[in-house]
Structure formats: structure tokens, C-alpha cells
Design an enzyme around this catalytic site. Sequence first.
Site, PDB file in Angstrom:
ATOM      1  CG  HIS A 146      -1.773  -1.142   1.401  1.00 42.59           C
ATOM      2  ND1 HIS A 146      -2.046  -1.698   2.615  1.00 42.59           N
ATOM      3  CD2 HIS A 146      -2.450  -1.888   0.494  1.00 42.59           C
ATOM      4  CE1 HIS A 146      -2.872  -2.734   2.467  1.00 42.59           C
ATOM      5  NE2 HIS A 146      -3.118  -2.872   1.184  1.00 42.59           N
ATOM      6  CE  LYS A 187       1.895   4.089   5.358  1.00 43.08           C
ATOM      7  NZ  LYS A 187       1.369   2.861   4.753  1.00 43.08           N
ATOM      8  CG  ASP A 226      -4.452  -5.757   0.282  1.00 46.51           C
ATOM      9  OD1 ASP A 226      -4.733  -4.591  -0.084  1.00 46.51           O
ATOM     10  OD2 ASP A 226      -3.987  -6.017   1.410  1.00 46.51           O
TER      11      ASP A 226
END
Length: 181
Positions: A62, A72, A170
Site C-alpha cells: 500500500h 511512516k 489487496d
Amino acid sequence: MKITETQLKGCFILEPTVYEDERGIFFESYHKTNLEKALGETINFVQDNISVSKKGVLRGLHFQAGKHAQAKLVQVLQGEVLDVVVDLRKESNTYGQHFKLKLSSKNKKLLFIPKGMAHGFLALTPEVIFAYKCDCHYHKESERGIRYNDPDLDIDWETKGMDLILSPKDLDLPLWKDLQV
């Protein structure tokens, strides 16, 4: 804390100093000043997320595109995962390459993932609690991904003997060659 850059420029492994005594353990998992010094840039995390997964759950790959791209800082609070990052930055020397690392509550390692990279993980233990900080809020319209088993990326997810569990979303992600960032 030891901070080491991976072969993907801007992607860092953080290894905290752990203090242990008869009461248990203590470690600093995030220190803004030290991280920014290693990165050479300012990071302002605005959102913390937690996911809980059972063994065999594969989440990813992702990312968020455009002005909503996210850096992140990820870690495992319980259990163990195989964490995978793919460099999507066309100007990068490592464009299209991936890096993988086992993160666990035992090794206490964290991974800083800069903007412009796709991210995913595979839960390796019966229960995984995965935590991550993001420097941009979730923006549904900017959400993108790449199929985990893309032959051009050739990622070894180390799944031998494991039944994988993926979301329908996904499983339907595009291949690398069809990616539109």
C-alpha cells in the site's frame, strides 16, 4: 538508539537501546530530534494506526499518491512480521527495488519508510499487533497499491507452508507494470 539506512535511500532501521532489570524492560521507540537528525529533514507525524492480524495475513503493498503521500514509522508491539518496502520514486537509484526485514516484539526494531514507497507486511505469528505513525492523514482517494506477488518485483515473502489471507481489495491490486502513481 542505533539508526541505520537501508539500501533504499531514506528508509531507515531503528534499533532502540533496551534497558532491562527485575521489573521488566524500558526503551524509547521514538525520539523526534534523533530521527530528524538521521533523516536530515523535519517529520511531523499526525496519525497513529494499529492493526491486529492473525498468522498468514498479508497486508499490502500500500501507499498514498500525490500530495497525500505518507512517510511512516512502523513497529510490532506483539508477534512478528516480515515487513516489505518497494521504492516507487522514479528518480531514485533503487526505483523498483524492495527491502525486507523481520520486525518483532522481541527484536523491537522499527522501520522508517519515506514518502514514495509502497509498504506491506506478512504476519508470522498467531497474533500480531502492528503500530505505525504517519506524517499525512489517510486520504481514501489517494490510496494505491501493488499486488504482493507481482512477478516483476519478485518478492520472496517466505510463505512456505503458510496459508495466506488477503483482502479482496489487496488481491485485486494492479501489477507493477500497470501502476499509475
